[in-house]
Design a protein around this motif. Structure first.
Motif, short mmCIF file in Angstrom:
data_model
loop_
_atom_site.label_atom_id
_atom_site.label_comp_id
_atom_site.label_asym_id
_atom_site.label_seq_id
_atom_site.Cartn_x
_atom_site.Cartn_y
_atom_site.Cartn_z
N UNK A 482 2.47 51.71 71.88
CA UNK A 482 1.47 52.58 71.28
C UNK A 482 0.73 51.93 70.13
N UNK A 483 1.06 50.67 69.86
CA UNK A 483 0.33 49.93 68.82
C UNK A 483 1.05 49.84 67.50
N UNK A 484 2.30 50.31 67.41
CA UNK A 484 3.04 50.22 66.15
C UNK A 484 3.31 48.74 65.83
N UNK A 485 3.01 48.31 64.62
CA UNK A 485 3.09 46.90 64.26
C UNK A 485 4.41 46.52 63.60
N UNK A 486 5.30 47.47 63.41
CA UNK A 486 6.59 47.15 62.82
C UNK A 486 7.45 46.35 63.81
N UNK A 487 8.50 45.72 63.29
CA UNK A 487 9.35 44.88 64.13
C UNK A 487 10.17 45.73 65.09
N UNK A 488 10.62 45.09 66.17
CA UNK A 488 11.48 45.77 67.14
C UNK A 488 12.74 46.30 66.46
N UNK A 489 13.35 45.50 65.61
CA UNK A 489 14.58 45.93 64.94
C UNK A 489 14.34 47.17 64.08
N UNK A 490 13.22 47.17 63.36
CA UNK A 490 12.90 48.33 62.52
C UNK A 490 12.72 49.58 63.36
N UNK A 491 12.03 49.42 64.48
CA UNK A 491 11.79 50.57 65.35
C UNK A 491 13.08 51.05 66.01
N UNK A 492 13.96 50.11 66.36
CA UNK A 492 15.25 50.52 66.91
C UNK A 492 16.04 51.33 65.88
N UNK A 493 16.03 50.87 64.66
CA UNK A 493 16.75 51.59 63.61
C UNK A 493 16.17 52.99 63.42
N UNK A 494 14.86 53.10 63.49
CA UNK A 494 14.23 54.41 63.38
C UNK A 494 14.65 55.30 64.54
N UNK A 495 14.65 54.74 65.75
CA UNK A 495 15.07 55.51 66.91
C UNK A 495 16.51 55.96 66.80
N UNK A 496 17.39 55.06 66.36
CA UNK A 496 18.81 55.40 66.20
C UNK A 496 18.99 56.50 65.16
N UNK A 497 18.21 56.44 64.09
CA UNK A 497 18.30 57.46 63.04
C UNK A 497 17.86 58.82 63.57
N UNK A 498 16.81 58.84 64.36
CA UNK A 498 16.34 60.10 64.94
C UNK A 498 17.37 60.67 65.92
N UNK A 499 17.99 59.80 66.70
CA UNK A 499 19.03 60.26 67.63
C UNK A 499 20.19 60.88 66.86
#
Length: 708
Positions: A482-499
């Motif tokens: 979707x165009x998010x420029x953050x790193x994969x690791x940062x996005x994974x952490x965000x996803x894990x936090x939401x879960x």
């Protein structure tokens, strides 16, 4: 045979189900067997020439038949049709002559079959949809460096094994196919809830048929927002599947003017009266709107017409067959991609009381849909007031998949749908069911999920590819695409936090599975706790103090239900106010009729009223008063009240609008209210109140609760 006599024979020839008792069915096995023998001797031509119901549905069924095929089969008796279908040539015969089989004739042959015979027919006939190889079937992510599960710029974990997999050419509805609809429902239509449910479902190989969301609120703004969300998932991940927000086809048509809508949805029924109650249209009106969508998704289910007093004296199996006839008619007229889903068990014990009845209905419905040439899925489900425990439903589901060979089942994050509050099939059951049946997801979806490192080349789901890490990794891919420029690791952490936040709210997300795709102990305990809470809520009572705190001026009344057991087993007893209490309500009438009348009912969960009413009703009254709306001074509080009891109150007070706050069917693990807003006058200002008022006059908003 006269129409009334034939209709009566159809009713009595049905296998025992509670719903048919509402239209004259019987518990007497001897009577049922005699009716089956009588029905078996009837010729198909006689059935086709006899109108069981004189309405728009019957007209549509007539128009959908092929005259030449109809003439060729007319001399057959129902018994002879059964013999043909059970013969080795039965499937080929059905493909050749199905467009000449009247829906009622299909219902008749199903009635005279045993479960074993139904299974033989169901496993012989398949109606695959055309393959769509060009539809969102990319094999690469936009950025080849993005790998969803285990790091960046890494070759697929499955390597050359993918080329050796032999399961090519599997399409929706084909003999080797067994798929699913991801049902990512959210009580508040929350986009994170929905997104992460979809992503978790993908990690179990689910969603190859469609991603279908039931909105908690079905206003056009919400539909547009949710259609956009589903489309973004399909497009960003390049999923070869369809998507749909399951509002009615009228609201979807309005939404289509503002955003692309992939698949139009509508519940169907076997009588014009029932269909009008759902959507305010007859068959031709639904057909006109269906032409505007690239695909159509129809839902049906035995019991909807009989429980809404719209059966016209016809039994549930025959009504269901007529609904499939409507679907066949619309598909033939539009030529659109079309699937049907039978929601079996969603209504409650007034339709089916046992797992055996549920299994019988699923077998009947799959055979009837297949004989109509339709691609058919099932929602093998149970409400909590049916009393079928989670483990028993799972066993029933396994039997039905084996016996009925449906094209797909539902797939939810845990066995309990978090918004609709009923038991159905979980994500983690699907790999089990595919392995058990020896059938697979579509080739296109398998290839796509292999490219996403979600499943193995053979469609299996490795343990390391499920759980919070896998879902969070897929979330990172979705965001990057979707165009998010953050790193994969940062996005994974965000996803894990939401879960983790969703798990804290009770969602079955991120837990993975144990050996054999079994649910972890914590998940089993959670499901059992939800079941126990739901069973307790069904028998809870309104708390006088809680009601008084929220509504200082109210009138307590009761429906005609003698007790809670009758209320649960016979919903109609909860639709009318007792005669003496009706007189007390009429006495509330003032010289100035209320623009809005508030009604409060225990519904299926009085605990929801006790917990939430104080925080909901006073602010609602305050805002209505600030808007200059005259609200009835005395609220009506109903014991053992159904939605239609609110209609009765509206009629007694001749209110402009009734706002009915009612305890929702339990099963989400939360005690939530629904708000039903019913408009008591038509556009000309004429009162339309009646106990049989179409539900199309009502707008519902579910999942109402206080967030602490």
């Amino acid at each position: 045979m006269a129409p009334a006599d034939l209709r009566r024979t159809f009713v009595l020839a049905s296998e025992l189900k509670e719903g048919d008792l509402l239209v004259g069915g019987t518990r007497d096995d001897r009577v049922r067997q005699e009716a089956k023998r009588s029905l078996a001797a009837v010729r198909l031509g006689e059935i086709s020439a006899t109108a069981l119901v004189d309405d728009g549905v019957s007209d549509a069924l007539d128009r959908s038949l092929n005259a030449e095929s109809l003439a060729e089969v007319s001399a057959l008796t129902v018994a002879r049709l059964k013999q043909i279908l059970l013969s080795p040539a039965g499937a080929d015969w059905a493909r050749r002559y199905r467009d000449g089989l009247r829906s009622e004739a299909i219902a008749a042959v199903v009635k005279v079959m045993t479960d074993s015979e139904l299974s033989s027919v169901a496993r012989a006939i398949f109606n695959p949809l055309p393959d769509e190889p060009a539809r969102l079937n990319g094999s690469r992510l936009r950025s080849a460096a993005i790998r969803p599960s285990f790091g960046e710029a890494r070759p697929s974990a499955f390597g050359a094994e993918a080329a050796r997999w032999s399961g090519e050419g599997t399409t929706v509805g084909s003999p080797r196919h067994f798929g699913s609809r991801i049902q990512p429902n959210s009580p508040g239509d929350d986009e994170d809830d929905i997104l992460l449910s979809i992503l978790e479902g993908l990690t179990y190989g689910c969603g190859d048929v469609i991603i279908g969301l039931n909105p908690a609120s079905d206003d056009v703004e919400t539909i547009v927002r949710l259609e956009d969300l589903l489309r973004s998932v399909v497009e960003r991940l390049r999923l070869p599947t369809r998507y749909c927000v399951l509002s009615d086809i009228v609201k979807q048509s309005r939404a289509r003017a503002r955003t692309p809508v992939d698949v139009g949805f509508q519940s169907l029924a076997g009588t014009s009266r029932a269909l009008a109650g759902m959507v305010g249209l007859d068959v031709d009106g639904v057909l006109d709107l269906a032409r505007g969508f690239p695909g159509c998704y129809f839902e049906t289910g035995q019991g909807s017409a009989v429980t809404n007093s719209a059966a016209e004296g016809v039994d549930m199996v025959t009504l269901e067959a007529r609904a499939y006839g409507v679907a066949r008619h619309i598909r033939r007229q539009t030529g659109r991609w079309t699937i049907v889903n039978d929601v079996a068990g969603f209504i409650g014990p007034e339709v089916f009381r046992t797992a055996e009845q549920l299994q019988r209905a699923c077998l009947e419905d799959v055979v009837m849909a297949k004989l109509h040439g339709l691609t058919m899925g099932l929602d093998v489900c149970a409400t909590f007031h049916m009393g079928i425990e989670p483990e028993a439903l799972q066993q029933t589901t396994r039997r039905i998949v084996e016996l009925a060979a449906p094209a797909y089942l539902m797939a939810v994050a845990g066995n309990s749908d978090p918004m609709l509050g009923y038991l159905t099939t979980s994500f983690r059951e699907h790999p089990q069911l595919r392995r058990q049946s020896g059938r697979h997801i579509t080739t296109a979806m398998r290839k796509r999920l292999v490219a996403l490192d979600v499943v193995a080349p053979d469609g299996e789901v490795p343990p390391a590819r499920t759980g919070a890490q896998a879902t969070a990794s897929l979330y990172a891919v979705y965001m990057k695409e979707g165009g998010d420029r953050r790193s994969i690791d940062t996005l994974r952490e965000e996803g894990a936090s939401k879960i983790e936040r969703l798990r804290a709210r009770g969602y079955d997300l991120g837990y993975g599975h144990e050996a054999g795709y079994a649910a972890p102990t914590v998940v089993v305990a959670r499901t059992r706790a939800i079941y126990a809470q739901a069973r307790h809520a069904l028998y809870a009572a309104l708390d006088a103090g809680a009601v008084r705190a929220a509504s200082p001026h109210h009138l307590r009344v009761a429906t005609t239900s003698r007790d809670r057991e009758e209320y649960l087993a016979h919903p109609r007893s909860g639709e009318l106010i007792r005669e003496d209490d009706a007189e007390r309500i009429v006495a509330l009438r003032a010289s100035r009729l209320p623009q809005v009348q508030v009604v409060i009912s225990d519904g299926l969960n009085a605990s929801a009223v006790n917990e939430n009413l104080r925080e909901v009703l006073p602010p609602l009254r305050k805002e209505l008063a600030a808007a200059g709306i005259h609200v009835g001074e005395i609220d009506v509080v109903i014991q053992n009240g159904r939605v239609r009891a609110g209609y009765h109150v509206g009629a007694l007070l001749d209110a402009g609008v009734v706002v009915h706050l009612i305890g929702e069917r339990p099963g989400t693990g939360l005690d939530t209210l629904s708000a039903y807003l019913t408009y008591g006058r038509d556009r000309a200002g004429v009162s339309r109140w009646s106990p049989d008022l179409d539900h199309a006059a009502t707008t519902a908003s579910g999942g109402v609760r206080v967030l602490l």
